[in-house]
Scaffold this motif. Structure first.
Motif, mmCIF file in Angstrom:
data_model
loop_
_atom_site.group_PDB
_atom_site.id
_atom_site.type_symbol
_atom_site.label_atom_id
_atom_site.label_comp_id
_atom_site.label_asym_id
_atom_site.label_seq_id
_atom_site.Cartn_x
_atom_site.Cartn_y
_atom_site.Cartn_z
ATOM 1 N N TYR A 1 0.832 -1.199 0.000
ATOM 2 C CA TYR A 1 0.000 0.000 0.000
ATOM 3 C C TYR A 1 0.871 1.255 0.000
ATOM 4 N N GLU A 2 0.240 2.396 -0.230
ATOM 5 C CA GLU A 2 0.979 3.640 -0.418
ATOM 6 C C GLU A 2 1.844 4.019 0.780
ATOM 7 N N GLY A 3 1.392 3.692 1.981
ATOM 8 C CA GLY A 3 2.179 4.015 3.162
ATOM 9 C C GLY A 3 3.529 3.323 3.197
ATOM 10 N N GLY A 4 3.671 2.250 2.453
ATOM 11 C CA GLY A 4 4.942 1.528 2.405
ATOM 12 C C GLY A 4 5.922 2.087 1.403
ATOM 13 N N SER A 5 5.396 2.645 0.305
ATOM 14 C CA SER A 5 6.268 3.052 -0.794
ATOM 15 C C SER A 5 6.286 4.552 -1.077
ATOM 16 N N ARG A 6 5.221 5.262 -0.747
ATOM 17 C CA ARG A 6 5.217 6.707 -1.016
ATOM 18 C C ARG A 6 5.925 7.419 0.134
ATOM 19 N N VAL A 7 6.950 8.176 -0.191
ATOM 20 C CA VAL A 7 7.807 8.785 0.832
ATOM 21 C C VAL A 7 8.031 10.261 0.528
ATOM 22 N N PRO A 8 8.549 11.013 1.510
ATOM 23 C CA PRO A 8 8.876 12.409 1.234
ATOM 24 C C PRO A 8 10.005 12.499 0.213
ATOM 25 N N CYS A 9 9.966 13.512 -0.609
ATOM 26 C CA CYS A 9 11.065 13.767 -1.552
ATOM 27 C C CYS A 9 11.164 15.264 -1.798
ATOM 28 N N ILE A 10 12.353 15.796 -1.621
ATOM 29 C CA ILE A 10 12.624 17.210 -1.882
ATOM 30 C C ILE A 10 13.837 17.287 -2.798
ATOM 31 N N VAL A 11 13.739 18.101 -3.839
ATOM 32 C CA VAL A 11 14.836 18.277 -4.783
ATOM 33 C C VAL A 11 15.226 19.750 -4.815
ATOM 34 N N TRP A 12 16.522 20.012 -4.825
ATOM 35 C CA TRP A 12 17.025 21.379 -4.624
ATOM 36 C C TRP A 12 18.240 21.644 -5.501
ATOM 37 N N GLN A 13 18.192 22.685 -6.258
ATOM 38 C CA GLN A 13 19.360 23.227 -6.952
ATOM 39 C C GLN A 13 19.017 24.648 -7.402
ATOM 40 N N PRO A 14 19.469 25.647 -6.674
ATOM 41 C CA PRO A 14 19.134 27.041 -7.004
ATOM 42 C C PRO A 14 19.499 27.377 -8.445
ATOM 43 N N GLY A 15 18.540 27.978 -9.131
ATOM 44 C CA GLY A 15 18.769 28.360 -10.515
ATOM 45 C C GLY A 15 18.417 27.291 -11.524
ATOM 46 N N PHE A 16 18.228 26.057 -11.068
ATOM 47 C CA PHE A 16 17.854 24.959 -11.966
ATOM 48 C C PHE A 16 16.487 24.413 -11.593
ATOM 49 N N VAL A 17 16.297 24.079 -10.325
ATOM 50 C CA VAL A 17 15.001 23.644 -9.821
ATOM 51 C C VAL A 17 14.250 24.884 -9.334
ATOM 52 N N PRO A 18 13.055 25.145 -9.846
ATOM 53 C CA PRO A 18 12.307 26.344 -9.437
ATOM 54 C C PRO A 18 11.961 26.327 -7.959
ATOM 55 N N GLN A 19 11.874 27.496 -7.369
ATOM 56 C CA GLN A 19 11.640 27.616 -5.935
ATOM 57 C C GLN A 19 10.177 27.421 -5.547
ATOM 58 N N GLY A 20 9.978 26.754 -4.407
ATOM 59 C CA GLY A 20 8.662 26.686 -3.782
ATOM 60 C C GLY A 20 7.602 25.936 -4.549
ATOM 61 N N VAL A 21 8.000 25.025 -5.435
ATOM 62 C CA VAL A 21 7.039 24.274 -6.237
ATOM 63 C C VAL A 21 6.648 22.985 -5.522
ATOM 64 N N VAL A 22 5.365 22.695 -5.483
ATOM 65 C CA VAL A 22 4.869 21.415 -4.981
ATOM 66 C C VAL A 22 4.403 20.616 -6.188
ATOM 67 N N SER A 23 5.083 19.520 -6.470
ATOM 68 C CA SER A 23 4.777 18.717 -7.657
ATOM 69 C C SER A 23 3.937 17.503 -7.300
ATOM 70 N N ASN A 24 2.861 17.306 -8.035
ATOM 71 C CA ASN A 24 2.008 16.124 -7.879
ATOM 72 C C ASN A 24 2.333 15.058 -8.915
ATOM 73 N N GLN A 25 3.398 15.274 -9.675
ATOM 74 C CA GLN A 25 3.815 14.322 -10.698
ATOM 75 C C GLN A 25 4.195 12.983 -10.060
ATOM 76 N N GLN A 26 3.723 11.890 -10.641
ATOM 77 C CA GLN A 26 4.114 10.571 -10.149
ATOM 78 C C GLN A 26 5.581 10.325 -10.502
ATOM 79 N N THR A 27 6.403 10.217 -9.484
ATOM 80 C CA THR A 27 7.838 10.038 -9.676
ATOM 81 C C THR A 27 8.335 8.917 -8.772
ATOM 82 N N SER A 28 9.590 8.530 -8.967
ATOM 83 C CA SER A 28 10.107 7.373 -8.241
ATOM 84 C C SER A 28 11.620 7.425 -8.151
ATOM 85 N N THR A 29 12.173 6.689 -7.188
ATOM 86 C CA THR A 29 13.625 6.544 -7.114
ATOM 87 C C THR A 29 14.181 5.902 -8.380
ATOM 88 N N LEU A 30 13.367 5.123 -9.068
ATOM 89 C CA LEU A 30 13.811 4.511 -10.322
ATOM 90 C C LEU A 30 14.181 5.562 -11.362
#
Length: 452
Positions: A323-352
């Motif tokens: 279930y989602e509680g087992g696999s869905r985890v926090p994820c934050i990505v950061w790189q000033p000037g490349f990753v836009p600031q303060g964006v909350v993404s609902n895109q389905q993404t993965s460690t893969l």
């Protein structure tokens, strides 16, 4: 005349410092560094910016406000070893023969060296590669980080609730703690006697046993900072895998007893401090704008270990489950000037997705002799495209599959169908209302398992 000579000498020194600083800045502009910070058993609801209470994570919250926070980020398995394999290879661990469970101090095997890791891809592009923290993909030399693309390794080779392998090579300067000795280390059956007494390894040798786990987070952080500063003039990749908050929990005196949440909250605040130190080091050395930092967890919380465990933030179940509680985890990505600031993404993404994304960013072709399960999410990270579609996503146990927002789960008792767009908590079984959708997902799962 003397004053003139002093003035000239001072000018030369200033010019040299200026040129050195300029050369460092110019060198760092030519490449992107990568830092992956991976925690252990941190749940979806265990950071302040994901709703945690009883403690605070100001550094991670700031990282999110300066970067991108994901709400639909999953790991390739809800248990440790295959999750870490998926992160490093972009592939489901089943593709190299993994069945279930994790590697132990008595395990003779591990992730095959034939698997291509992020470290190996970046090493081919001239990157210095280092790993600090928990490995858990096989501790024998042929499976260790140094055999999987990492030039430097410092950490514990498996989970912190385990013990030593008496056959592990020891450094000449190995330190024995707690009054224990070489004879104790060489005990033939150490599982019962030395549980939670894990070795600290540097390279391929044990340098300390048992390591003082209360100091682990600080030791890891110091080593990670040293790696960054030693390699600031060259492209580098740092994989920093915390041992916490996997139980048993340990925290340094600096953070002990600081939160309302108790020991768990104390541990998370120390991890948050560690993240802050890493980001501060990057900023101080002028590396922030060309270093992509990714923070995530290997799986959801070990719920049965309450009160020393985290929370899935309202998601169903936790570690070990499909279930989602087992696999869905926090994820934050950061790189000033490349990753836009303060964006909350609902895109389905993965460690893969991390390996193919990094490969794209360094202009490196993916291995063409194997299936890569992840996809390049560069357009998502840059804020240009938030609707990248993946064909499917599999969960631990190979009894659950997601396509789009629809998820099919087969348990011992029943078959279930959920729409994660409207029910990410997985409370409403829609299989009777959409039998055709369930049948489609069931069939797709069966064919995929055959290919795995």
């Amino acid at each position: 005349m003397r004053l003139k000579r002093i003035t000239i000498a001072l000018f030369i020194v200033l010019l040299m410092v200026s040129c050195k600083s300029s050369s460092v800045k110019e060198a760092t502009k030519q490449h992107t560094n990568f830092v992956i910070i991976y925690t252990d058993d941190l749940g979806y609801g265990d950071l302040s910016c994901y709703g945690a209470q009883g403690y605070s994570t100001p550094n991670l919250d700031k990282m999110a406000s300066e970067g991108m926070r994901f709400t639909d980020f999953s790991v390739s398995s809800s248990i440790c070893s295959p999750s870490r394999a998926g992160l490093l290879t972009g592939r489901y661990a089943e593709r190299w023969g993994y069945k279930d469970g994790v590697f132990w101090p008595y395990s003779k095997d591990g992730m095959p060296a034939s698997e291509v890791t992020i470290a190996e891809i970046l090493k081919e592009k001239g990157y210095e590669t280092g790993m600090v923290g928990k490995w858990h993909l096989g501790h024998k030399t042929e499976f260790a980080p140094t055999s999987q693309g990492f030039n430097m390794y410092y950490g514990i080779p498996f989970s912190n609730d385990m013990w030593q392998d008496p056959e592990m090579p020891l450094a000449d300067t190995v330190v024995f703690n707690e009054g224990l000795s070489l004879e104790d280390f060489k005990t033939k059956n150490p599982k019962k006697k030395f549980r939670n007494k894990v070795p600290l390894v540097e390279g391929n040798e044990v340098i300390e046993w048992p390591v003082d786990q209360a100091l682990l987070t600080k030791k890891y952080t110091k080593k990670a900072i040293q790696f960054i500063e030693d390699n600031k003039r060259e492209p580098f990749f740092l994989y920093f895998a915390h041992s916490m908050p996997h139980i048993p929990l340990y925290v340094s005196k600096t953070f002990k007893g600081k939160t309302e949440r108790g020991l768990f909250g104390d541990v998370i605040e120390e991890i948050d401090w560690s993240v802050g130190e890493i980001l501060k080091t990057l900023k101080t050395n002028g590396l922030a704008e060309n270093t992509l930092v990714i923070f995530a967890s290997d799986n959801g919380p070990w719920i049965s270990k309450q009160p020393n465990a985290g929370t899935a933030g309202g998601l169903r179940d936790g570690k070990f489950s499909p279930y989602e509680g087992g696999s869905r985890v926090p994820c934050i990505v950061w790189q000033p000037g490349f990753v836009p600031q303060g964006v909350v993404s609902n895109q389905q993404t993965s460690t893969l997705d991390i390996l193919p994304t990094i490969a794209n960013l360094v202009d490196k072709d993916l291995p063409n002799n194997r299936v890569i399960d992840g996809i390049d999410i560069t357009p998502t990270l840059t804020g240009k495209l938030q609707n990248i579609k993946r064909e499917y996503f599999l969960y631990r146990g190979n009894n659950a599959i997601r396509v789009g927002n629809w998820k099919y789960v087969k348990t011992k008792k029943e078959e279930q169908l959920f729409n994660l767009l409207t029910d990410k908590e997985e409370t409403k079984n829609l299989i009777e209302a959409h039998p055709e959708k369930a049948e489609f997902l069931k069939s797709k799962l069966k064919s995929l398992l055959a290919s795995l």
